[in-house]
Scaffold this active site. Structure first.
Site, short mmCIF file in Angstrom:
data_model
loop_
_atom_site.label_atom_id
_atom_site.label_comp_id
_atom_site.label_asym_id
_atom_site.label_seq_id
_atom_site.Cartn_x
_atom_site.Cartn_y
_atom_site.Cartn_z
N CYS A 51 43.68 35.86 46.82
CA CYS A 51 44.34 35.17 45.63
C CYS A 51 45.31 36.03 45.16
CB CYS A 51 43.02 35.47 44.55
SG CYS A 51 43.70 35.17 42.79
N GLY A 52 46.66 35.41 44.89
CA GLY A 52 47.86 36.18 44.32
C GLY A 52 47.55 36.82 43.11
N HIS A 53 47.09 36.18 42.15
CA HIS A 53 46.60 36.28 40.74
C HIS A 53 46.00 37.45 40.86
CE1 HIS A 53 48.76 33.11 38.90
NE2 HIS A 53 47.79 32.09 39.56
N CYS A 54 44.92 37.58 41.58
CA CYS A 54 44.11 38.79 41.83
C CYS A 54 44.82 39.91 42.17
CB CYS A 54 42.84 38.56 42.76
SG CYS A 54 41.80 37.04 42.20
#
Length: 489
Positions: A51-54
């Site tokens: 996950c990029g946001h993670c």
């Protein structure tokens, strides 16, 4: 030698990052409940490695864990990989998106986390969830520990904790526990060290202290309203560090310098440019606000002024009290910034307007407005006007296009202009409150300063009925109810 120095810097950064990550509890199905039962309060991040946001949150989360690791009452930060060791746990707590953050009291969910996503903001938010709003400092040793921080703090010294000033302080702290860091003391040795028995002071974060303003400011008011004003005016100092979390604290007129602002990795370099802005800001205190912002965090604002790239030196942008935009065209220097501010305050600068080129021809039924021709085409056209603000990627706008074009064709011979403008490529005048797409406004020809939001139907007949009723002069082809007029043979 340069390669060696770079390697040392990289190694140091990696070591610091790994040290911070070690403060985050790594939980899975086998140890989730048992570990949380041993903690008073834990913030848990449910994540997926892909996950990029993670990935963006992870370093800030680790820094926050480092900030609160020695807190009393204790706060822990934990993470659960929902794709591997924590699949069952994530399913149990109905995790459907990443990252999902929840606050636990021991092994029971207390609430969803809705706070900031950067280290200091996370730490502040979590500290507000535990214990009293203000830390009661009971010794000189505790005072030293309280002051050993990277945050700006508000501290009260009170001989009598029931005094009027103490009550004002504690009430204010309770209302603002999620926004500011508070401490107070009635300990005799602490009061002796602080020099006065009854006072409230704002103590700036160490990395923000500078030679142009005091690091500690004493509150001189007597009411909660006075204290609110005092904090608002002094919290960020002459040149505040404007982040995504604090951007609402900074009101126009405002001058912001955008560059590689990073107090974690490069505090000395960050303050090198900030000190130069401070030198100018000192001369205009009370007239205009100043701030520094990370060019990476605010690239969207730079784009609004036509900047796609910021080099080694800061880019200076401004907004005046009317929200008009200005930019320092010359290379950043103390002298150029000084001149820019003087001209801005004297109203001698030309505002920056983001605009597409004016169309070479505009003879289609739907007229195309851009920022540069907006006044001529919309405000000063001498006709009633319906304008649509749209985005090229908007599905609803695309659906409206043929309807809007048919409407314009039906009204070609009327005293009405049908206009559209790409609100993503042009500055929208501030009197038009565009928050979504498409947004439409009706402007009667004799009252262009008061645009009326159009909230009616989106079919041709809906528009005809509305315009027929609202038109300054009755339409030639439709009566006031929007019915076609009969033509004589």
């Amino acid at each position: 030698m340069r390669c060696l120095a770079a390697a040392v810097l990289i190694f140091g950064y990696i070591a610091t990052t790994l040290a911070a990550e070690s403060d985050v509890l790594d939980l899975g199905d086998d140890n989730f409940a048992s570990t949380l039962k041993q903690q008073e309060t834990t913030l848990v991040m449910f994540y997926a490695p892909w996950c990029g946001h993670c990935k963006r949150l992870k370093p800030e989360y680790a820094k926050a864990a480092e900030l609160v690791k020695d807190d009393d009452p204790p706060i822990k930060l934990a993470k659960v990989d929902c794709t591997e060791a924590g699949k069952e746990t994530c399913s149990k707590y109905s995790v459907s998106g990443y990252p999902t953050l929840k606050i636990f009291r021991q092994d029971e969910v207390s609430q969803d986390y809705s706070g900031p996503r950067e280290a200091i903001g996370i730490a502040k938010y979590m500290r507000a969830q535990v214990g009293p709003a203000s830390k009661n400092v009971r010794s000189v040793e505790e005072l030293a520990k309280f002051l050993d921080t990277k945050e700006t703090s508000i501290f009260g010294s009170f001989e009598d904790i029931d005094s009027k000033l103490a009550k004002i302080f504690l009430k204010f702290a309770d209302k603002n526990r999620e926004k500011y860091r508070f401490g107070h003391s009635s300990d005799e040795e602490v009061l002796k060290k602080n020099g006065e028995t009854d006072k409230i002071v704002l103590i700036r974060a160490p990395h923000l202290s500078n030679k142009f303003e005091a690091s500690t400011i004493k509150f001189e008011g007597s009411t909660e309203s006075d204290l609110t004003t005092f904090i608002k005016e002094n919290y960020h100092g002459l040149v505040g560090h404007r982040t995504q979390e604090t951007s609402r604290d900074f009101q126009n007129p405002l001058i912001t310098a955008y560059y590689s602002v990073d107090y974690q990795k490069n505090p000395k370099g960050t303050n090198y440019w900030r000190n130069r802005v401070l030198k100018v800001a000192k001369e205009f205190a009370g007239q205009i606000s100043f701030a520094i912002s990370s060019k990476d965090d605010f690239q969207h604002e730079l784009n609004e002024y036509g900047y796609d790239f910021v080099g080694d030196k800061p880019i200076v942008l401004a907004r005046d009290a009317k929200n008009l935009k200005y930019s320092l065209k010359d290379e950043f220097s103390v002298e150029n910034l000084q001149d820019f501010v003087e001209k801005l305050l004297a109203d001698e600068l030309e505002p920056y307007v983001k605009s597409e080129p004016v169309p070479e021809s505009n003879d289609t039924p739907v007229k195309v407005a851009v920022a540069k021709n907006f006044d001529d085409l919309v405000i000063n056209n001498g006709k009633d006007t319906l304008i649509e603000f749209y985005a090229p990627w908007c599905g609803h706008c695309k659906k409206l296009t043929p309807i809007y074009e048919e409407l314009a064709e039906k009204l070609q011979d009327e005293d009405v202009v049908i206009v559209k403008m790409d609100a993503t490529a042009n500055d929208v005048p501030p009197e038009f409150n565009v928050r979504g797409f498409p947004t439409l406004f009706w402007l009667p020809k004799d009252s262009k300063n008061n645009p009326v939001s159009y909230n009616g139907g989106r079919e041709v007949d809906d528009f005809i009925k509305y315009i027929a009723k609202e038109a300054t002069t009755e339409l030639k082809s439709f009566d006031r109810d929007g019915r076609p007029k009969k033509t004589e043979l």
